[in-house]
Design a protein around this motif. Structure first.
Motif, mmCIF file in Angstrom:
data_model
loop_
_atom_site.group_PDB
_atom_site.id
_atom_site.type_symbol
_atom_site.label_atom_id
_atom_site.label_comp_id
_atom_site.label_asym_id
_atom_site.label_seq_id
_atom_site.Cartn_x
_atom_site.Cartn_y
_atom_site.Cartn_z
ATOM 1 N N GLY A 116 0.790 -1.092 -0.014
ATOM 2 C CA GLY A 116 0.114 -0.169 -0.014
ATOM 3 C C GLY A 116 0.752 1.377 -0.074
ATOM 4 O O GLY A 116 0.346 2.313 -0.442
ATOM 5 N N THR A 117 2.189 1.205 0.637
ATOM 6 C CA THR A 117 2.812 2.639 0.687
ATOM 7 C C THR A 117 3.364 2.788 -0.566
ATOM 8 O O THR A 117 3.845 3.793 -0.805
ATOM 9 C CB THR A 117 3.998 2.159 1.806
ATOM 10 N N GLU A 118 3.566 1.797 -1.447
ATOM 11 C CA GLU A 118 4.279 2.200 -2.762
ATOM 12 C C GLU A 118 3.489 2.783 -3.857
ATOM 13 O O GLU A 118 3.732 2.964 -4.888
ATOM 14 C CB GLU A 118 4.810 0.905 -3.216
ATOM 15 N N LEU A 119 1.827 2.710 -3.524
ATOM 16 C CA LEU A 119 1.048 3.191 -4.809
ATOM 17 C C LEU A 119 0.984 4.691 -4.788
ATOM 18 O O LEU A 119 1.072 5.525 -3.736
ATOM 19 C CB LEU A 119 -0.156 2.581 -4.368
ATOM 20 N N SER A 120 0.671 5.018 -5.890
ATOM 21 C CA SER A 120 0.217 6.792 -6.142
ATOM 22 C C SER A 120 -0.781 6.927 -5.267
ATOM 23 O O SER A 120 -1.478 6.226 -4.804
ATOM 24 C CB SER A 120 -0.052 6.986 -7.567
ATOM 25 N N ALA A 121 -1.099 8.250 -5.166
ATOM 26 C CA ALA A 121 -2.294 8.691 -4.373
ATOM 27 C C ALA A 121 -3.527 8.179 -4.981
ATOM 28 O O ALA A 121 -4.476 7.811 -3.977
ATOM 29 C CB ALA A 121 -2.206 10.326 -4.281
ATOM 30 N N ARG A 122 -3.684 8.252 -6.209
ATOM 31 C CA ARG A 122 -4.921 7.884 -6.950
ATOM 32 C C ARG A 122 -5.085 6.479 -6.741
ATOM 33 O O ARG A 122 -6.296 5.983 -6.119
ATOM 34 C CB ARG A 122 -4.887 8.146 -8.395
ATOM 35 N N ASP A 123 -4.160 5.597 -6.854
ATOM 36 C CA ASP A 123 -4.185 4.197 -6.766
ATOM 37 C C ASP A 123 -4.443 3.829 -5.160
ATOM 38 O O ASP A 123 -4.949 2.744 -4.948
ATOM 39 C CB ASP A 123 -3.085 3.507 -7.449
ATOM 40 N N GLY A 125 -6.104 5.160 -3.051
ATOM 41 C CA GLY A 125 -7.521 5.645 -2.860
ATOM 42 C C GLY A 125 -8.346 4.735 -3.395
ATOM 43 O O GLY A 125 -9.395 3.868 -2.935
ATOM 44 N N LEU A 126 -7.999 4.196 -4.838
ATOM 45 C CA LEU A 126 -8.808 3.076 -5.192
ATOM 46 C C LEU A 126 -8.904 1.669 -4.628
ATOM 47 O O LEU A 126 -9.817 1.085 -4.515
ATOM 48 C CB LEU A 126 -8.361 2.821 -6.883
ATOM 49 N N ALA A 127 -7.476 1.467 -4.355
ATOM 50 C CA ALA A 127 -7.272 0.066 -3.903
ATOM 51 C C ALA A 127 -7.704 -0.111 -2.424
ATOM 52 O O ALA A 127 -8.502 -1.003 -2.097
ATOM 53 C CB ALA A 127 -5.880 -0.102 -3.571
ATOM 54 N N VAL A 128 -8.076 1.068 -1.618
ATOM 55 C CA VAL A 128 -8.624 0.850 -0.240
ATOM 56 C C VAL A 128 -10.179 1.101 -0.337
ATOM 57 O O VAL A 128 -10.635 -0.016 0.319
ATOM 58 C CB VAL A 128 -7.935 2.212 0.834
ATOM 59 N N GLU A 129 -10.457 1.739 -1.228
ATOM 60 C CA GLU A 129 -11.934 1.765 -1.577
ATOM 61 C C GLU A 129 -12.576 0.503 -1.915
ATOM 62 O O GLU A 129 -13.521 -0.220 -1.499
ATOM 63 C CB GLU A 129 -12.571 2.839 -2.651
ATOM 64 N N ALA A 130 -11.889 -0.373 -2.878
ATOM 65 C CA ALA A 130 -12.239 -1.494 -3.565
ATOM 66 C C ALA A 130 -12.188 -2.587 -2.393
ATOM 67 O O ALA A 130 -13.113 -3.371 -2.199
ATOM 68 C CB ALA A 130 -11.124 -1.846 -4.790
ATOM 69 N N VAL A 131 -10.991 -2.679 -1.682
ATOM 70 C CA VAL A 131 -10.892 -3.705 -0.753
ATOM 71 C C VAL A 131 -12.080 -3.690 0.329
ATOM 72 O O VAL A 131 -12.633 -4.663 0.727
ATOM 73 C CB VAL A 131 -9.419 -3.737 -0.154
ATOM 74 N N ALA A 132 -12.184 -2.467 0.751
ATOM 75 C CA ALA A 132 -13.436 -2.107 1.889
ATOM 76 C C ALA A 132 -14.492 -2.638 1.540
ATOM 77 O O ALA A 132 -15.268 -3.314 2.097
ATOM 78 C CB ALA A 132 -13.274 -0.731 2.368
ATOM 79 N N MET A 133 -14.990 -2.214 0.213
ATOM 80 C CA MET A 133 -16.133 -2.532 -0.425
ATOM 81 C C MET A 133 -16.214 -4.083 -0.550
ATOM 82 O O MET A 133 -17.332 -4.804 -0.428
ATOM 83 C CB MET A 133 -16.628 -1.581 -1.479
ATOM 84 N N ALA A 134 -15.188 -4.577 -1.119
ATOM 85 C CA ALA A 134 -15.364 -6.034 -1.376
ATOM 86 C C ALA A 134 -15.756 -7.029 -0.089
ATOM 87 O O ALA A 134 -16.217 -7.802 -0.040
ATOM 88 C CB ALA A 134 -13.769 -6.683 -2.116
ATOM 89 N N ASN A 135 -14.946 -6.479 0.889
ATOM 90 C CA ASN A 135 -15.169 -7.207 2.323
ATOM 91 C C ASN A 135 -16.686 -6.950 2.606
ATOM 92 O O ASN A 135 -17.136 -7.942 3.316
ATOM 93 C CB ASN A 135 -14.156 -6.523 3.211
ATOM 94 N N TRP A 136 -17.242 -5.674 2.622
ATOM 95 C CA TRP A 136 -18.658 -5.672 2.898
ATOM 96 C C TRP A 136 -19.355 -6.477 2.215
ATOM 97 O O TRP A 136 -20.461 -7.088 2.767
ATOM 98 C CB TRP A 136 -18.985 -4.133 2.699
ATOM 99 N N HIS A 137 -19.214 -6.479 1.006
ATOM 100 C CA HIS A 137 -20.084 -7.491 0.035
ATOM 101 C C HIS A 137 -20.132 -8.736 0.225
ATOM 102 O O HIS A 137 -21.049 -9.499 0.262
ATOM 103 C CB HIS A 137 -19.905 -7.146 -1.367
ATOM 104 N N ALA A 138 -18.982 -9.216 0.543
ATOM 105 C CA ALA A 138 -18.537 -10.445 0.921
ATOM 106 C C ALA A 138 -19.526 -11.170 2.236
ATOM 107 O O ALA A 138 -19.704 -12.319 2.274
ATOM 108 C CB ALA A 138 -17.216 -10.910 1.349
ATOM 109 N N VAL A 139 -19.912 -10.299 3.016
ATOM 110 C CA VAL A 139 -20.667 -10.672 4.303
ATOM 111 C C VAL A 139 -22.185 -10.238 4.376
ATOM 112 O O VAL A 139 -22.960 -10.338 5.274
ATOM 113 C CB VAL A 139 -19.956 -10.338 5.628
ATOM 114 N N HIS A 140 -22.479 -9.523 3.215
ATOM 115 C CA HIS A 140 -23.839 -8.905 3.147
ATOM 116 C C HIS A 140 -24.878 -9.564 2.048
ATOM 117 O O HIS A 140 -25.502 -8.913 1.602
ATOM 118 C CB HIS A 140 -24.008 -7.279 3.212
ATOM 119 N N GLY A 141 -24.599 -10.864 1.693
ATOM 120 C CA GLY A 141 -25.598 -11.175 0.518
ATOM 121 C C GLY A 141 -26.801 -11.596 1.058
ATOM 122 O O GLY A 141 -27.791 -11.843 0.215
#
Length: 311
Positions: A116-123, A125-141
């Motif tokens: 995570g520390t090696e990514l650009s500011a844009r990436d 933001g994208l990666a943190v948002e994507a992983v957080a949302m993926a985790n939420w979807h995984a347990v809210h079916g």
């Protein structure tokens, strides 16, 4: 100092417009797929494809099968070599078969924790948002109200059950504290789940009806027996493993507190005060500290006075 500290926090940098209004576009998924400029970020559990140069690997809509759960992440606010400002990004929660089909020799699946520390500011933001949302979807079916299956709507930001109840992503607030004593030593604890020589800052979840400052005082006392005063906010870090927001503080042990501290014996098996000299002599050898991606490491280094030459 707080503004400067917060701006350096890993996983907290971002150059992305989340573009919430666009999430309500009719037939959003089809609109995004029809735009050849849309970039898709494959997510496999908590992992993403990382190119050999360290950047994130994006794919086109044609590489994401119909029926894949997709989440609209937002649009870029600045030009970058791989995408101009205004480019829209979508997370694709891929299954094992799809993941295998988009693998490449020059890219590998890796956890955000590791790079995570090696990514650009844009990436970041994208990666943190994507992983957080993926985790939420995984347990809210299924709906927590009715038990019925839920459908993904509003660009992946809402799940709706057949009865019309809508369910939204949640983030759990947790405090993390750099406690110092009158000699400017820092208090570190060793968690029961860790190796005996691994230490970090004291932290814990905010309880219902509790302010952040009260959570600082309660958690530090519960885990170490140390009373603190003057909790001072430093900065916050999204920690999508699975769904936390780490709120960083520093605080000072109250005058009259003993120079030793006692662990709670359940969650924390050892707590002790460390001087800068001891950190310098032991870190990476007989003392393991939090990794570079964490706010814990950033707070320790802010107290230490500079970066530690450690993984």
């Amino acid at each position: 100092m707080t503004v400067e500290f917060a701006s350096r926090l890993p996983l907290s940098r971002n150059e992305l417009d989340r573009d919430a209004e666009f999430r309500t576009t009719d037939d959003l998924e089809q609109v995004l797929r029809a735009d050849p400029a849309t970039r898709y970020l494959p997510v496999r559990g908590g992992e993403m494809l990382r190119n050999a140069d360290g950047t994130l690997r994006f794919v086109t809509a044609a590489e994401v099968p119909d029926g894949t759960t997709t989440l609209y992440l937002g649009r870029a606010v600045a030009d970058a070599p791989d995408a101009p400002a205004g480019t829209r990004f979508v997370a694709a929660l891929v299954d094992p078969a799809t993941a295998a089909s988009i693998e490449a020799d020059d890219a590998a699946w890796e956890s955000l924790r590791m790079f995570g520390t090696e990514l650009s500011a844009r990436d970041q933001g994208l990666a943190v948002e994507a992983v957080a949302m993926a985790n939420w979807h995984a347990v809210h079916g299924f709906s927590p109200r009715t038990g019925s299956p839920t459908d993904v709507v509003t660009g992946g930001w809402v799940r709706r059950d057949p009865e019309g109840h809508e369910h939204f992503p949640r983030t759990d607030a947790a405090i993390i504290v750099g406690v110092v004593d009158a000699d400017d030593r820092i208090l570190l604890g060793s968690n029961a789940a860790w190796d005996a020589d691994r230490y970090s800052l004291l932290a814990g979840f905010v309880e219902p009806g509790e302010s952040l400052e009260d959570a600082v005082r309660r958690e530090v006392f519960e885990e170490s027996g140390v009373h603190v005063e003057e909790p001072e906010y430093l900065g916050s870090q999204p920690w999508p493993f699975p769904a936390s927001l780490m709120v960083g503080f520093r605080a000072r042990a109250l005058d009259g507190d003993p120079t030793t501290a006692r662990p709670d014996g359940v969650e924390i098996l050892d707590v002790r005060w460390f001087s800068r000299e001891e950190i310098r002599e032991r870190a990476g050898d007989t003392l393991l500290l939090p990794g570079k991606t964490s706010i814990a490491r950033a707070i320790i280094e802010e107290w230490y006075g500079g970066p530690l030459d450690l993984p």
